[in-house]
Design a protein around this motif. Structure first.
Motif, PDB file in Angstrom:
ATOM      1  N   LEU A  50       0.827  -1.206   0.000  1.00 44.42           N
ATOM      2  CA  LEU A  50       0.000   0.000   0.000  1.00 44.42           C
ATOM      3  C   LEU A  50       0.862   1.256   0.000  1.00 44.42           C
ATOM      4  O   LEU A  50       0.530   2.247  -0.644  1.00 44.42           O
ATOM      5  CB  LEU A  50      -0.925  -0.015   1.218  1.00 44.42           C
ATOM      6  N   ALA A  51       1.994   1.209   0.722  1.00 46.27           N
ATOM      7  CA  ALA A  51       2.888   2.364   0.764  1.00 46.27           C
ATOM      8  C   ALA A  51       3.421   2.675  -0.635  1.00 46.27           C
ATOM      9  O   ALA A  51       3.434   3.825  -1.070  1.00 46.27           O
ATOM     10  CB  ALA A  51       4.034   2.109   1.733  1.00 46.27           C
ATOM     11  N   PHE A  52       3.826   1.610  -1.358  1.00 52.49           N
ATOM     12  CA  PHE A  52       4.325   1.832  -2.721  1.00 52.49           C
ATOM     13  C   PHE A  52       3.210   2.320  -3.641  1.00 52.49           C
ATOM     14  O   PHE A  52       3.421   3.190  -4.485  1.00 52.49           O
ATOM     15  CB  PHE A  52       4.942   0.546  -3.296  1.00 52.49           C
ATOM     16  N   GLU A  53       2.018   1.769  -3.492  1.00 49.26           N
ATOM     17  CA  GLU A  53       0.909   2.175  -4.349  1.00 49.26           C
ATOM     18  C   GLU A  53       0.583   3.654  -4.155  1.00 49.26           C
ATOM     19  O   GLU A  53       0.228   4.347  -5.102  1.00 49.26           O
ATOM     20  CB  GLU A  53      -0.329   1.311  -4.072  1.00 49.26           C
ATOM     21  N   ARG A  54       0.733   4.106  -2.917  1.00 51.39           N
ATOM     22  CA  ARG A  54       0.456   5.524  -2.641  1.00 51.39           C
ATOM     23  C   ARG A  54       1.414   6.439  -3.397  1.00 51.39           C
ATOM     24  O   ARG A  54       1.072   7.560  -3.740  1.00 51.39           O
ATOM     25  CB  ARG A  54       0.548   5.802  -1.138  1.00 51.39           C
ATOM     26  N   THR A  55       2.644   5.952  -3.651  1.00 50.98           N
ATOM     27  CA  THR A  55       3.614   6.797  -4.363  1.00 50.98           C
ATOM     28  C   THR A  55       3.222   6.997  -5.824  1.00 50.98           C
ATOM     29  O   THR A  55       3.652   7.955  -6.444  1.00 50.98           O
ATOM     30  CB  THR A  55       5.030   6.175  -4.365  1.00 50.98           C
ATOM     31  N   ARG A  56       2.423   6.070  -6.389  1.00 53.62           N
ATOM     32  CA  ARG A  56       2.044   6.096  -7.812  1.00 53.62           C
ATOM     33  C   ARG A  56       3.280   6.117  -8.727  1.00 53.62           C
ATOM     34  O   ARG A  56       3.215   6.570  -9.849  1.00 53.62           O
ATOM     35  CB  ARG A  56       1.152   7.314  -8.130  1.00 53.62           C
ATOM     36  N   ARG A  57       4.401   5.642  -8.233  1.00 47.53           N
ATOM     37  CA  ARG A  57       5.628   5.678  -9.038  1.00 47.53           C
ATOM     38  C   ARG A  57       6.039   4.280  -9.469  1.00 47.53           C
ATOM     39  O   ARG A  57       7.065   4.103 -10.113  1.00 47.53           O
ATOM     40  CB  ARG A  57       6.766   6.311  -8.221  1.00 47.53           C
ATOM     41  N   TYR A  58       5.281   3.283  -9.094  1.00 52.79           N
ATOM     42  CA  TYR A  58       5.640   1.910  -9.443  1.00 52.79           C
ATOM     43  C   TYR A  58       4.446   1.242 -10.072  1.00 52.79           C
ATOM     44  O   TYR A  58       3.339   1.280  -9.525  1.00 52.79           O
ATOM     45  CB  TYR A  58       6.086   1.149  -8.187  1.00 52.79           C
ATOM     46  N   ARG A  59       4.644   0.627 -11.252  1.00 50.15           N
ATOM     47  CA  ARG A  59       3.518   0.029 -11.960  1.00 50.15           C
ATOM     48  C   ARG A  59       3.759  -1.450 -12.241  1.00 50.15           C
ATOM     49  O   ARG A  59       3.153  -2.021 -13.145  1.00 50.15           O
ATOM     50  CB  ARG A  59       3.266   0.775 -13.287  1.00 50.15           C
ATOM     51  N   GLY A  60       4.691  -2.060 -11.509  1.00 50.66           N
ATOM     52  CA  GLY A  60       4.960  -3.478 -11.710  1.00 50.66           C
ATOM     53  C   GLY A  60       4.143  -4.339 -10.762  1.00 50.66           C
ATOM     54  O   GLY A  60       3.126  -3.908 -10.230  1.00 50.66           O
ATOM     55  N   LEU A  61       4.594  -5.562 -10.545  1.00 48.63           N
ATOM     56  CA  LEU A  61       3.910  -6.501  -9.656  1.00 48.63           C
ATOM     57  C   LEU A  61       4.604  -6.534  -8.291  1.00 48.63           C
ATOM     58  O   LEU A  61       5.684  -5.960  -8.126  1.00 48.63           O
ATOM     59  CB  LEU A  61       3.916  -7.903 -10.280  1.00 48.63           C
ATOM     60  N   TYR A  62       3.970  -7.221  -7.346  1.00 50.19           N
ATOM     61  CA  TYR A  62       4.532  -7.324  -5.995  1.00 50.19           C
ATOM     62  C   TYR A  62       4.639  -8.778  -5.569  1.00 50.19           C
ATOM     63  O   TYR A  62       3.971  -9.668  -6.126  1.00 50.19           O
ATOM     64  CB  TYR A  62       3.637  -6.619  -4.971  1.00 50.19           C
ATOM     65  N   HIS A  63       5.445  -8.996  -4.534  1.00 49.23           N
ATOM     66  CA  HIS A  63       5.413 -10.278  -3.830  1.00 49.23           C
ATOM     67  C   HIS A  63       5.618  -9.995  -2.343  1.00 49.23           C
ATOM     68  O   HIS A  63       6.617  -9.372  -1.961  1.00 49.23           O
ATOM     69  CB  HIS A  63       6.487 -11.241  -4.343  1.00 49.23           C
ATOM     70  N   VAL A  64       4.661 -10.439  -1.531  1.00 42.19           N
ATOM     71  CA  VAL A  64       4.732 -10.169  -0.089  1.00 42.19           C
ATOM     72  C   VAL A  64       5.308 -11.392   0.632  1.00 42.19           C
ATOM     73  O   VAL A  64       4.750 -12.492   0.551  1.00 42.19           O
ATOM     74  CB  VAL A  64       3.331  -9.843   0.482  1.00 42.19           C
ATOM     75  N   LEU A  65       6.428 -11.207   1.316  1.00 44.88           N
ATOM     76  CA  LEU A  65       7.098 -12.316   2.002  1.00 44.88           C
ATOM     77  C   LEU A  65       6.378 -12.716   3.293  1.00 44.88           C
ATOM     78  O   LEU A  65       6.509 -13.831   3.759  1.00 44.88           O
ATOM     79  CB  LEU A  65       8.540 -11.925   2.345  1.00 44.88           C
ATOM     80  N   HIS A  66       5.654 -11.802   3.877  1.00 46.31           N
ATOM     81  CA  HIS A  66       5.015 -11.984   5.190  1.00 46.31           C
ATOM     82  C   HIS A  66       6.033 -12.179   6.288  1.00 46.31           C
ATOM     83  O   HIS A  66       5.987 -13.148   7.049  1.00 46.31           O
ATOM     84  CB  HIS A  66       4.010 -13.142   5.142  1.00 46.31           C
ATOM     85  N   GLY A  67       6.945 -11.227   6.349  1.00 44.07           N
ATOM     86  CA  GLY A  67       7.930 -11.227   7.413  1.00 44.07           C
ATOM     87  C   GLY A  67       9.339 -11.083   6.868  1.00 44.07           C
ATOM     88  O   GLY A  67       9.539 -10.851   5.670  1.00 44.07           O
ATOM     89  N   ALA A  68      10.308 -11.194   7.759  1.00 42.96           N
ATOM     90  CA  ALA A  68      11.717 -11.119   7.401  1.00 42.96           C
ATOM     91  C   ALA A  68      12.447 -12.188   8.195  1.00 42.96           C
ATOM     92  O   ALA A  68      11.968 -12.627   9.242  1.00 42.96           O
ATOM     93  CB  ALA A  68      12.271  -9.736   7.730  1.00 42.96           C
ATOM     94  N   LEU A  69      13.587 -12.608   7.685  1.00 41.04           N
ATOM     95  CA  LEU A  69      14.379 -13.616   8.395  1.00 41.04           C
ATOM     96  C   LEU A  69      14.809 -13.056   9.740  1.00 41.04           C
ATOM     97  O   LEU A  69      15.252 -11.911   9.832  1.00 41.04           O
ATOM     98  CB  LEU A  69      15.627 -13.977   7.573  1.00 41.04           C
ATOM     99  N   SER A  70      14.660 -13.850  10.784  1.00 35.44           N
ATOM    100  CA  SER A  70      15.083 -13.409  12.111  1.00 35.44           C
ATOM    101  C   SER A  70      15.440 -14.617  12.970  1.00 35.44           C
ATOM    102  O   SER A  70      14.566 -15.267  13.539  1.00 35.44           O
ATOM    103  CB  SER A  70      13.969 -12.599  12.776  1.00 35.44           C
ATOM    104  N   PRO A  71      16.745 -14.924  13.033  1.00 30.53           N
ATOM    105  CA  PRO A  71      17.168 -16.060  13.865  1.00 30.53           C
ATOM    106  C   PRO A  71      16.706 -15.880  15.304  1.00 30.53           C
ATOM    107  O   PRO A  71      16.320 -16.838  15.975  1.00 30.53           O
ATOM    108  CB  PRO A  71      18.698 -16.009  13.762  1.00 30.53           C
TER     109      PRO A  71
END
Lengths: 199, 199
Positions: free
Chosen positions: B93-114
């Motif tokens: 949503l943050a990127f969509e608000r910029t209206r500067r990106y028109r490609g696709l997305y992939h949501v990882l649902h988190g980040a690596l954290s040992p």
């Protein structure tokens, strides 16, 4: 696309109204619920509603109860001359488990805390003083938590109780049973020494 | 008397299954809800259920959506050669608000954290690699958060992306627009200097 987020935003908003949960945590919780099986969300919603439907506070002592007044307040076998003042409903349950106290209770629903902005009017202090009017209660036992907020609350209550003709006591501080003297913190050990008693 | 506590205990148990909420916090939340008007509990329960009923994850990009695949994945006007990889749906949503990106997305649902025990299998990395099979995607833009977990995740993804014939980029680090150079932290300032560009 923005329409999709609205139900999420609504949940985030509702969660963020809970104490200690900011918008970031609320977001994390909402996405967690989305990722988990539907059952967790259903259980949570059901538990919230059924608690609010079946549990209320006793209008006399403010303990949780299904009927008003609560079973303890209605029980004629309880010692009507003793009033034990605690911070939370769970403290009542803790005392009941001991089976060593047969008087009445009064739940303050918190402790004084200038830091968190909790003043006397936020606690059930007025109703507690109101219960002393009939003259039946002869001893008020202060059983707030043994920490700064609890001690501040106890001291404040002592001041407020002065005009009343009641004995005011506080539950003992000392070494926890089963504990190891060597590992006791110095404040507890100091109070245990001060409060020593004849055998 | 103990019967009264059961609905409270059930809610405490359900709340304590949420991440970052221990039994003590769960208790505090339950009593807070009991003290507040019924409406707050109703709103909360309703918001949880309606979110779970109306919102799901897109089976392609794992963004939140009411329909599967989501509107972004289905939109033929989006640039099918660009894939921006983010940690959370809100980043989309943050990127969509910029209206500067028109490609696709992939949501990882988190980040690596040992530390938190989050490994590659806990993230949507496999499905991301699966999307590269068709050859349509020519550039993967790593847009994980600029912190330790995000950077670790980006480095790990870079390794995993090596066998694929795609360009891998990362969004720029530098001074935030509207910020004050004097107050920028040294790491940001250092990266801004390193990533300087010709005018």
């Amino acid at each position: 696309m923005y329409g999709n987020i609205e139900p999420v935003a609504r949940l985030v908003h509702a969660l963020a109204r809970l104490p200690g949960i900011g918008p970031k945590t609320a977001q994390r919780l909402a996405f967690f619920l989305l990722r988990q099986p539907l059952e967790l969300s259903q259980e949570l919603a059901e538990a919230v509603l059924s608690m609010r439907e079946t549990v209320a506070f006793c209008s006399t002592c403010f303990h949780i109860t299904a009927e008003d007044p609560c079973q303890i307040c209605r029980d004629p076998r309880r010692d009507q001359s003793l009033l034990c003042v605690v911070e939370e409903p769970l403290d009542v349950l803790a005392f009941e488990r001991t089976r060593r106290y047969r008087g009445l209770y009064h739940v303050l629903h918190g402790a004084l805390s200038p830091v968190e902005g909790i003043g006397p009017d936020d606690l059930k202090i007025g109703p507690m003083l109101g219960r002393l009017g009939s003259g039946a209660i002869q001893e008020v036992i202060l059983a707030t938590n043994p920490n700064i907020e609890g001690d501040t609350t106890a001291q404040y209550l002592m001041q407020r109780l002065k005009p009343y003709n009641v004995r005011v006591t506080q539950i003992a501080r000392g070494l926890p049973v089963g504990g190891d003297l060597e590992y006791a913190d110095e404040v507890t050990l100091g109070q245990a020494m001060e409060n020593r008693r004849d055998l």
